[in-house]
Design an enzyme around this catalytic site. Structure first.
Site, short mmCIF file in Angstrom:
data_model
loop_
_atom_site.label_atom_id
_atom_site.label_comp_id
_atom_site.label_asym_id
_atom_site.label_seq_id
_atom_site.Cartn_x
_atom_site.Cartn_y
_atom_site.Cartn_z
N CYS A 111 0.78 -1.32 0.16
CA CYS A 111 0.01 -0.05 -0.02
C CYS A 111 0.88 1.20 0.17
O CYS A 111 0.32 2.52 -0.28
CB CYS A 111 -1.06 0.03 1.26
N HIS A 255 -2.66 6.82 3.08
CA HIS A 255 -3.32 5.64 2.65
C HIS A 255 -4.77 5.48 3.14
O HIS A 255 -4.81 5.86 4.24
CB HIS A 255 -2.21 4.62 3.06
N ASN A 285 -10.16 0.09 0.57
CA ASN A 285 -8.84 0.19 0.78
C ASN A 285 -8.50 -0.46 -0.72
O ASN A 285 -8.62 -1.66 -0.77
CB ASN A 285 -8.25 -0.64 2.00
O1 UT7 Z 1 -3.54 -1.70 3.66
C1 UT7 Z 1 -3.57 -2.81 4.71
C2 UT7 Z 1 -3.56 -2.07 6.03
N1 UT7 Z 1 -4.69 -2.59 6.76
C3 UT7 Z 1 -5.14 -1.94 7.84
O2 UT7 Z 1 -4.93 -0.93 7.89
C4 UT7 Z 1 -5.84 -2.56 8.75
C5 UT7 Z 1 -5.64 -2.10 10.22
N2 UT7 Z 1 -6.83 -2.63 11.12
C6 UT7 Z 1 -8.10 -2.15 11.20
O3 UT7 Z 1 -8.50 -1.42 10.39
C7 UT7 Z 1 -8.94 -2.73 12.27
O4 UT7 Z 1 -8.23 -3.57 13.11
C8 UT7 Z 1 -10.04 -3.54 11.70
C9 UT7 Z 1 -10.83 -2.92 11.15
C10 UT7 Z 1 -9.59 -4.90 10.82
C11 UT7 Z 1 -10.83 -4.25 12.79
O5 UT7 Z 1 -11.13 -3.30 13.81
P1 UT7 Z 1 -10.91 -3.40 15.34
O6 UT7 Z 1 -11.73 -2.31 15.96
O7 UT7 Z 1 -9.79 -3.85 15.83
O8 UT7 Z 1 -12.07 -4.57 15.67
P2 UT7 Z 1 -11.43 -5.99 16.39
O9 UT7 Z 1 -10.73 -7.00 15.31
O10 UT7 Z 1 -11.18 -6.00 17.94
O11 UT7 Z 1 -12.88 -6.81 16.53
C12 UT7 Z 1 -14.02 -6.50 17.38
C13 UT7 Z 1 -15.15 -7.17 17.23
C14 UT7 Z 1 -14.76 -8.63 17.41
O12 UT7 Z 1 -15.74 -9.44 18.17
P3 UT7 Z 1 -15.35 -9.89 19.50
O13 UT7 Z 1 -14.46 -10.67 19.76
O14 UT7 Z 1 -15.39 -8.45 20.41
O15 UT7 Z 1 -16.77 -10.67 19.96
C15 UT7 Z 1 -14.75 -9.14 15.99
O16 UT7 Z 1 -14.95 -10.51 15.77
O17 UT7 Z 1 -15.66 -7.05 16.14
C16 UT7 Z 1 -15.92 -8.50 15.41
N3 UT7 Z 1 -15.80 -8.26 13.95
C17 UT7 Z 1 -17.06 -7.91 13.22
N4 UT7 Z 1 -18.25 -7.72 13.48
C18 UT7 Z 1 -18.94 -7.50 12.48
C19 UT7 Z 1 -14.72 -8.17 13.12
N5 UT7 Z 1 -15.00 -7.98 11.90
C20 UT7 Z 1 -16.42 -7.86 11.91
C21 UT7 Z 1 -17.09 -7.45 10.92
N6 UT7 Z 1 -18.55 -7.26 11.10
N7 UT7 Z 1 -17.12 -7.15 9.61
#
Ligand code: UT7
Length: 328
Positions: A111, A255, A285
């Site tokens: 990216c 980005h 993205n």
């Molecule tokens: O160019 C590539 C660069 N990539 C990035 O910049 C990605 C960087 N990371 C992120 O943007 C974030 O970490 C994510 C958007 C991927 C995830 O957000 P988060 O706030 O870190 O969520 P999390 O992984 O802590 O998940 C929180 C909850 C979890 O459920 P529990 O364990 O709390 O019950 C996940 O299972 O949200 C759940 N979850 C979802 N729920 C509904 C994860 N994905 C989803 C989804 N829909 N799509």
């Protein structure tokens, strides 16, 4: 020596995928995706080849600038989702746009690709007097490499392409590029069927999560942490080299991965969000294409104008990061 971006172009496929569309594949909802990422919809390439999107973006840049393709001496293409391992996407695009006199190669900095490629273009222009124009083209079809059962990853990405034609100039330009390969396992897609268990003298291969070949894996939390540090750092080092501060910058073009990452970078830099160009709500993205897609759109909308000072800041798989401070 700096560069002048003579003109830009972009191309996105017609098919849109809304947040609600993902309910067909995974347990998710529009509210979660909007509030955690800022993304509302993204484009999907279907069976359009990646190079085809890059070609369309390049042709638009050529048409807008009036540059004769024969005067393009170098094509640099960025993609983490190429149609071929070889030949390069750059060679295919060079042929397709009729840039008969151009050298061509691909550059993979994920990216951060556009930032790396623009910096590379400047270095080529500086050291080769015979080089008139460089075409930097970014093209991505992430949708072909996603695991549509992995809700934490598949909702983030979209497809599209953007291109810029650059020439030498004495305008302001400064850059800083970096990489931390210890984060490779945080964001990867495997290429060849190389068994990870084959012993090497390095411990590099240990600790990679299992994932079918080609499918993108991401440890979102780790990448998030890296990004919130990398973006301000990339700007501060690039700007520091030429004595520029945040107050001199008209627009930051980060980005486009997650709105919360952009907000965090803005806060760390002490810059208002009004100065950040954001397009991830409608493109998602798009990896290397995300910065130039957002930039091209802001130019088209009259937000970015000639003479403005811009900061392009990116991060991505590698883990790589990079910043450019330049006059548009
Ligand atoms: O160019 C590539 C660069 N990539 C990035 O910049 C990605 C960087 N990371 C992120 O943007 C974030 O970490 C994510 C958007 C991927 C995830 O957000 P988060 O706030 O870190 O969520 P999390 O992984 O802590 O998940 C929180 C909850 C979890 O459920 P529990 O364990 O709390 O019950 C996940 O299972 O949200 C759940 N979850 C979802 N729920 C509904 C994860 N994905 C989803 C989804 N829909 N799509």
């Amino acid at each position: 020596m700096g560069i002048n971006i003579l003109g830009m172009g972009s191309y996105v496929p017609e098919q849109k995928l809304t947040n609600d569309d993902f309910k067909r594949f995974v347990e998710t909802n529009d509210e979660w995706i909007r509030t955690r990422t800022g993304i509302v919809e993204r484009r999907m390439a279907g069976w359009e080849p990646t190079w085809y999107m890059g070609k369309q973006a390049s042709l638009q840049a050529i048409e807008r600038t009036g540059v004769d393709p024969d005067d393009i001496g170098l094509v640099i293409s960025c993609s983490i989702t190429p149609d071929f391992l070889t030949p390069s996407m750059a060679s295919v695009i060079q042929y397709e746009i009729g840039a008969h006199n151009a050298a061509a190669f691909d550059l993979n900095a994920a990216c951060s690709g556009f930032v790396y490629a623009l910096d590379t273009a400047r270095r080529f222009l500086e050291t080769d007097d015979s080089l008139k124009y460089v075409l930097v083209v970014t093209n991505e079809a992430l949708s072909r490499f996603l695991d549509f059962k992995d809700r934490t990853t598949c909702i983030l990405f979209g497809d599209g392409a953007a291109a810029a034609i650059v020439e030498k100039s004495d305008k302001l330009f400064s850059s800083h590029l970096g990489s931390d390969g210890s984060g490779a396992r945080m964001l990867f897609a495997r290429s060849l069927n190389v068994a990870p268990e084959v012993a090497t003298e390095s411990d590099f291969d240990s600790g990679f999560p299992e994932k079918p070949l080609h499918q993108l894996y991401q440890n979102g939390k780790e990448v998030y942490k890296f990004a919130t540090h990398a973006l301000p750092k990339a700007f501060e080092i690039a700007a520091g080299k030429v004595g520029i501060t945040k107050d001199d910058i008209d627009y930051f073009i980060p980005h486009q991965a997650n709105l919360r990452i952009i907000e965090s970078a803005a806060k760390k830099l002490g810059v208002s969000m009004d100065k950040f160009i954001v397009a991830l709500d409608h493109f998602g993205n798009t990896s290397s294409a995300s910065i130039p897609l957002a930039m091209n759109e802001a130019v088209e909308n009259g937000v970015i104008k000639k003479g403005m000072k811009l900061a392009l800041i990116g991060f991505g798989a590698g883990l790589t990061y990079g910043g450019i401070v330049m006059e548009y």
